[in-house]
Design a protein around this motif. Structure first.
Motif, short mmCIF file in Angstrom:
data_model
loop_
_atom_site.label_atom_id
_atom_site.label_comp_id
_atom_site.label_asym_id
_atom_site.label_seq_id
_atom_site.Cartn_x
_atom_site.Cartn_y
_atom_site.Cartn_z
N PHE A 206 20.95 46.04 91.53
CA PHE A 206 19.65 46.70 91.53
C PHE A 206 18.70 45.97 90.61
O PHE A 206 19.05 45.59 89.49
CB PHE A 206 19.77 48.16 91.07
CG PHE A 206 18.43 48.82 90.90
CD1 PHE A 206 17.72 49.27 91.99
CD2 PHE A 206 17.88 48.96 89.63
CE1 PHE A 206 16.47 49.87 91.83
CE2 PHE A 206 16.64 49.55 89.45
CZ PHE A 206 15.94 50.00 90.57
N LEU A 207 17.44 45.79 91.08
CA LEU A 207 16.43 45.13 90.27
C LEU A 207 15.05 45.53 90.76
O LEU A 207 14.72 45.37 91.94
CB LEU A 207 16.60 43.61 90.35
CG LEU A 207 15.62 42.76 89.54
CD1 LEU A 207 15.83 42.97 88.05
CD2 LEU A 207 15.77 41.28 89.90
N ASN A 208 14.24 46.08 89.85
CA ASN A 208 12.82 46.37 90.12
C ASN A 208 12.61 47.17 91.41
O ASN A 208 11.78 46.81 92.26
CB ASN A 208 12.02 45.07 90.17
CG ASN A 208 12.04 44.31 88.86
OD1 ASN A 208 12.17 44.90 87.79
ND2 ASN A 208 11.94 42.99 88.94
N GLY A 209 13.34 48.25 91.56
CA GLY A 209 13.14 49.15 92.69
C GLY A 209 13.78 48.71 93.98
O GLY A 209 13.59 49.36 95.01
N VAL A 210 14.55 47.64 93.96
CA VAL A 210 15.18 47.12 95.17
C VAL A 210 16.68 46.96 94.94
O VAL A 210 17.11 46.51 93.88
CB VAL A 210 14.57 45.76 95.59
CG1 VAL A 210 15.22 45.25 96.87
CG2 VAL A 210 13.06 45.91 95.78
#
Length: 386
Positions: A206-210
């Protein structure tokens, strides 16, 4: 304390480690109110993401530790001391044992799921010791192929995703369900593109809403706000890597490619394009290249941490050299994962006992100082392209 402006100690407390803040809740009512405030927890979590904090798991999942590399002086080859904080492992009936790291996680929350036991899904905060048990979704004959946990800032909600392969006649679809910790319910979402299968169903990033998964042909991305999928290409191959790993390190998507026993290449995603981050070979001591795995990336310092067997490497990409260091007292075999600690409070909706804050305070107050030996390995083959 009344003479200190509230904005000042608010600003100071946001920089204090989460385990210390857990104890500071007992200082006074004002601090407890501030530390428990959701907006404070969100901003504090964002600050913690910039630190190099690792969660360490022994081979059978019975012991956990938390280690921070932030205090190490990498310009000093002398003997140094590093604090190792014990984290109590889970021993609960009906709760799966912590799997080998890395696992699906987000902002200090860990998804505990067993691919072959569909009914056991939990969200766990190792710091607060709180658990949230997910209800079983209504799926007939599921075959789990992907899962993960992430945060949707638009709705201020943590979401758990599961992707199941279902057979419909002669065709198969990859059905997606999303669980909201805010509404405590599952809902159907957009079907995942075909050819979803990934090497490990729990290996989401998971990273920055994605949420990302690495498939054999591309990187699959799910936007948690829109709940729509899209695909990202893999980096341009200079050869035929026998294995790849996808990680979220230092606020970047990092893909590692392993070429037999010769070298490991690292790529970082910038503006939706892959840029070569490093190429590393000639590992110190015995062991294979596939035992070398990036675990933390500090872009501001130009440093990358990699685990190799019983120790760690630090690559300084600004000075173009590498150092190896070991931590005495850790288990012979262990796995690790970048894992910032979080104060986010789950609602304890699980039929297991959860320890009190007072009990946690006593445990986390007992720290063990172990020796760290740093060895200069400038002679090893290392090249940075960023």
């Amino acid at each position: 304390m009344s003479d200190i402006p509230s904005e000042l100690y608010d600003n100071i407390l946001r920089r204090v480690p989460a385990d210390s803040l857990l104890r500071f809740r007992t200082v006074c009512k004002e601090w407890r109110r501030l530390i428990d405030d959701p907006s404070f927890i969100r901003s504090h979590t964002d600050n913690q993401l910039s630190s190099a904090t690792l969660l360490i798991r022994n081979s059978d999942g019975t012991r956990l530790y938390s280690i921070s590399f932030d205090s190490l002086d990498y310009n000093n080859d002398a003997h140094q001391v590093l604090d190792v904080i014990p984290v109590q492992a889970l021993y609960r009936k009906g709760v799966p044992r912590i799997p080998e790291l890395p696992v699906a996680s987000c902002n200090g929350l860990m998804l505990l799921s067993e691919p072959y036991i569909e009914k056991t899904w939990l969200v766990w905060n190792p710091l607060t010791r709180q658990l949230h048990k997910l209800p079983e979704p209504d799926i007939k004959y599921p075959r789990l192929v992907g899962s993960g946990i992430g945060y949707d800032s638009a709705s201020d909600d943590y979401k758990v995703v599961r992707v199941d392969r279902l057979y419909l006649g002669n065709e198969s679809v990859y059905q997606t369900r999303v669980y909201s910790l805010k509404t405590k319910s599952w809902k159907m979402s957009e079907d995942c593109p075909r050819h979803f299968p990934v090497p490990n169903p729990n290996a989401s990033v998971f990273l920055n809403g994605v949420m990302y998964w690495r498939s054999h042909e591309f990187v699959i991305a799910l936007n948690l706000e829109t709940e729509h999928y899209h695909k990202l290409p893999l980096p341009p191959c200079l050869g035929n890597p026998f294995e790849t790993h996808l990680d979220a390190l230092g606020g970047f998507l990092v893909l590692s490619e392993y070429y037999s026993m010769k070298r490991i290449d690292g790529w970082v995603m910038k503006d939706y394009e892959w840029v070569k981050l490093f190429s590393f070979g000639g590992v110190y001591g015995s062991g294979f290249m596939w035992n070398l795995r990036p675990v933390a990336y500090l872009k501001s310092k130009g440093q990358l941490f990699l685990q190799h067997d019983k120790g760690f490497f630090m690559l300084d990409m600004q000075k173009n050299f590498a150092k190896k260091f070991t931590i005495d007292g850790l288990p012979d075999n262990f796995s690790s994962q970048f894992f910032p600690r979080s104060l986010f409070r789950l609602d304890e909706s699980c039929d297991v006992a959860v320890e009190s804050t007072a009990g946690m305070k006593n445990k986390y107050n007992q720290r063990f100082k172990n020796s760290v030996t740093i060895t200069d390995t400038r002679s090893h083959s290392y090249r940075s392209d960023v």
